[in-house]
Design an enzyme around this catalytic site. Sequence first.
Site, mmCIF file in Angstrom:
data_model
loop_
_atom_site.group_PDB
_atom_site.id
_atom_site.type_symbol
_atom_site.label_atom_id
_atom_site.label_comp_id
_atom_site.label_asym_id
_atom_site.label_seq_id
_atom_site.Cartn_x
_atom_site.Cartn_y
_atom_site.Cartn_z
ATOM 1 N N ALA A 1 -4.543 -10.310 8.546
ATOM 2 C CA ALA A 1 -3.755 -10.985 9.582
ATOM 3 C C ALA A 1 -2.314 -11.150 9.104
ATOM 4 C CB ALA A 1 -4.382 -12.328 9.925
ATOM 5 N N SER B 1 1.699 -9.069 9.295
ATOM 6 C CA SER B 1 2.645 -8.827 10.388
ATOM 7 C C SER B 1 2.044 -7.939 11.476
ATOM 8 C CB SER B 1 3.907 -8.169 9.840
ATOM 9 O OG SER B 1 4.387 -8.884 8.742
ATOM 10 N N GLY C 1 -1.059 -6.661 11.762
ATOM 11 C CA GLY C 1 -2.400 -7.084 12.194
ATOM 12 C C GLY C 1 -2.300 -8.194 13.231
ATOM 13 N N ASN D 1 1.309 2.752 6.512
ATOM 14 C CA ASN D 1 2.479 3.621 6.444
ATOM 15 C C ASN D 1 2.258 4.648 5.338
ATOM 16 O OD1 ASN D 1 4.979 4.381 7.262
ATOM 17 N ND2 ASN D 1 6.040 2.556 6.512
ATOM 18 N N ALA E 1 7.481 -5.809 13.062
ATOM 19 C CA ALA E 1 7.059 -7.208 13.122
ATOM 20 C C ALA E 1 7.207 -7.839 11.739
ATOM 21 C CB ALA E 1 5.603 -7.297 13.558
ATOM 22 N N LYS F 1 7.272 10.801 9.693
ATOM 23 C CA LYS F 1 7.693 9.432 9.414
ATOM 24 C C LYS F 1 7.877 9.238 7.903
ATOM 25 C CE LYS F 1 6.967 4.674 10.600
ATOM 26 N NZ LYS F 1 6.053 3.675 10.060
ATOM 27 N N GLU G 1 5.467 0.198 -1.188
ATOM 28 C CA GLU G 1 4.421 1.187 -0.957
ATOM 29 C C GLU G 1 4.849 2.554 -1.513
ATOM 30 O OE1 GLU G 1 1.940 -0.188 2.887
ATOM 31 O OE2 GLU G 1 4.020 0.230 3.381
HETATM 32 P P1 NAP Z 1 1.647 -7.687 5.624
HETATM 33 O O1 NAP Z 1 2.445 -8.520 6.552
HETATM 34 O O2 NAP Z 1 1.836 -7.869 4.147
HETATM 35 O O3 NAP Z 1 0.114 -7.900 5.990
HETATM 36 C C1 NAP Z 1 -0.925 -7.384 5.218
HETATM 37 C C2 NAP Z 1 -2.113 -8.306 5.391
HETATM 38 O O4 NAP Z 1 -3.233 -7.723 4.717
HETATM 39 C C3 NAP Z 1 -1.905 -9.701 4.770
HETATM 40 O O5 NAP Z 1 -2.157 -10.655 5.760
HETATM 41 C C4 NAP Z 1 -2.930 -9.769 3.658
HETATM 42 O O6 NAP Z 1 -3.549 -11.021 3.518
HETATM 43 C C5 NAP Z 1 -3.975 -8.802 4.189
HETATM 44 N N1 NAP Z 1 -4.871 -8.349 3.119
HETATM 45 C C6 NAP Z 1 -4.564 -7.719 1.954
HETATM 46 N N2 NAP Z 1 -5.673 -7.482 1.241
HETATM 47 C C7 NAP Z 1 -6.708 -7.961 1.972
HETATM 48 C C8 NAP Z 1 -8.109 -8.026 1.767
HETATM 49 N N3 NAP Z 1 -8.650 -7.528 0.657
HETATM 50 N N4 NAP Z 1 -8.869 -8.585 2.715
HETATM 51 C C9 NAP Z 1 -8.322 -9.101 3.839
HETATM 52 N N5 NAP Z 1 -7.004 -9.080 4.098
HETATM 53 C C10 NAP Z 1 -6.209 -8.518 3.171
HETATM 54 O O7 NAP Z 1 1.866 -6.144 5.909
HETATM 55 P P2 NAP Z 1 2.396 -5.438 7.254
HETATM 56 O O8 NAP Z 1 3.877 -5.507 7.293
HETATM 57 O O9 NAP Z 1 1.629 -5.915 8.427
HETATM 58 O O10 NAP Z 1 2.033 -3.922 6.935
HETATM 59 C C11 NAP Z 1 0.733 -3.383 7.079
HETATM 60 C C12 NAP Z 1 0.876 -1.853 7.081
HETATM 61 O O11 NAP Z 1 1.554 -1.480 8.283
HETATM 62 C C13 NAP Z 1 1.747 -1.324 5.929
HETATM 63 O O12 NAP Z 1 1.266 -0.089 5.480
HETATM 64 C C14 NAP Z 1 3.115 -1.163 6.568
HETATM 65 O O13 NAP Z 1 3.928 -0.179 5.926
HETATM 66 C C15 NAP Z 1 2.719 -0.710 7.968
HETATM 67 N N6 NAP Z 1 3.757 -0.973 8.987
HETATM 68 C C16 NAP Z 1 4.291 -2.222 9.103
HETATM 69 C C17 NAP Z 1 5.257 -2.451 10.080
HETATM 70 C C18 NAP Z 1 5.888 -3.817 10.250
HETATM 71 O O14 NAP Z 1 6.849 -3.929 11.036
HETATM 72 N N7 NAP Z 1 5.423 -4.863 9.603
HETATM 73 C C19 NAP Z 1 5.662 -1.401 10.920
HETATM 74 C C20 NAP Z 1 5.075 -0.148 10.780
HETATM 75 C C21 NAP Z 1 4.118 0.053 9.800
HETATM 76 P P3 NAP Z 1 -2.808 -12.346 2.994
HETATM 77 O O15 NAP Z 1 -2.070 -12.867 4.172
HETATM 78 O O16 NAP Z 1 -3.963 -13.205 2.612
HETATM 79 O O17 NAP Z 1 -1.952 -11.913 1.850
#
Ligand code: NAP
Length: 306
Positions: free
Chosen positions: A11, A13, A15, A106, A132, A185, A265
């Site tokens: 949960a 950004s 998610g 990503n 996000a 990308k 990453e």
């Molecule tokens: P983020 O905000 O760091 O969220 C990752 C989530 O995964 C955190 O809530 C973390 O939990 C959870 N997590 C990690 N290990 C876990 C486990 N073993 N069990 C359950 N939950 C777990 O990352 P994000 O920005 O959403 O990015 C996710 C992916 O999407 C990445 O590969 C990123 O490059 C890609 N992406 C992101 C965006 C963006 O705008 N954010 C855009 C395009 C692509 P905790 O909260 O407990 O630490």
Amino acid sequence: MSRVCWHVLGAGSLGSLWATRLARAGLPVRLILRDEARLAAYNAQAGLTLNENGQRQTFAIPAQTVSADEPIQRLLVACKAYDAEHAVAAVAHRLTDRAEVLLLQNGLGSQDAVAAMIPGARCIFVSSTEGAYRDEDWSVVFAGQGFNWLGDTPQGAAPVWLDELKQAGIPHQWTADIAEHLWRKLALNCAINPLTVLHQCRNGELQAHAEEVTALCAELGHVLHCCGQPGAAEGLLDQVQQVIAATAANYSSMYQDVAQGRRTEIRYLLGHVCATAATLDCPAPTLNLLRLRLIEHLNARGLPND
Ligand code: NAP
């Protein structure tokens, strides 16, 4: 007809952005959190908040930990690339025989590692350009409109539940060539993000490093051809220049990770391109040098370099 539940693993950004929009459309959603401590923290809140155009809306989405025993038919993996394999391993035993697993990571490399671990599931790769960030725990800001390409590597038919994404207002399209989208990308990322970290600058300031960007794009194009991805190489430099101009005032995601002392990453971005080029005996001296400079930069800041 009862709807299949969307189990969202992570949960953070992205998610939260998916979970809240699906919940807003009245679709069944469950959050899967890493442990009891995170579950207790979440349950102390009213739910998950979406902040879109300055409007905040909270959704009481039920949550559970990875060790709950509810079977999972549809899983959205929203962890960082370096956490995905470990996180999916913790819920793999809960996947049903015909489970579908959407991978939002990503870069490249983590998706194949996850797919190899769960051969019975249909893994669907997602390339997202939506933006996000979390303004606080359990609250996400929808920061940038974008798009989601979905596809799988055996190039199967589009799943019927794409309708649910439409219902939830999640912009998307099924593609027969998700690999090309992911490689493109990845190439854009490699041409921009590491340089913004090394030059400590916003995207737009790369206009002052045009020669370096041009050389990188030429080599990336060559590597993409070696990888059998000529489509991802087409017009790469032009698009890189467009992205740099259109996002001139922004700091890249890798810049922000480093600035905030977070793990990058790199392994699934520049690292994946260099590793693939090496496997294919495809020369990539500029990319390898860039990777070494980036690793040195991360080491100097005490950040993981893989
Ligand atoms: P983020 O905000 O760091 O969220 C990752 C989530 O995964 C955190 O809530 C973390 O939990 C959870 N997590 C990690 N290990 C876990 C486990 N073993 N069990 C359950 N939950 C777990 O990352 P994000 O920005 O959403 O990015 C996710 C992916 O999407 C990445 O590969 C990123 O490059 C890609 N992406 C992101 C965006 C963006 O705008 N954010 C855009 C395009 C692509 P905790 O909260 O407990 O630490």
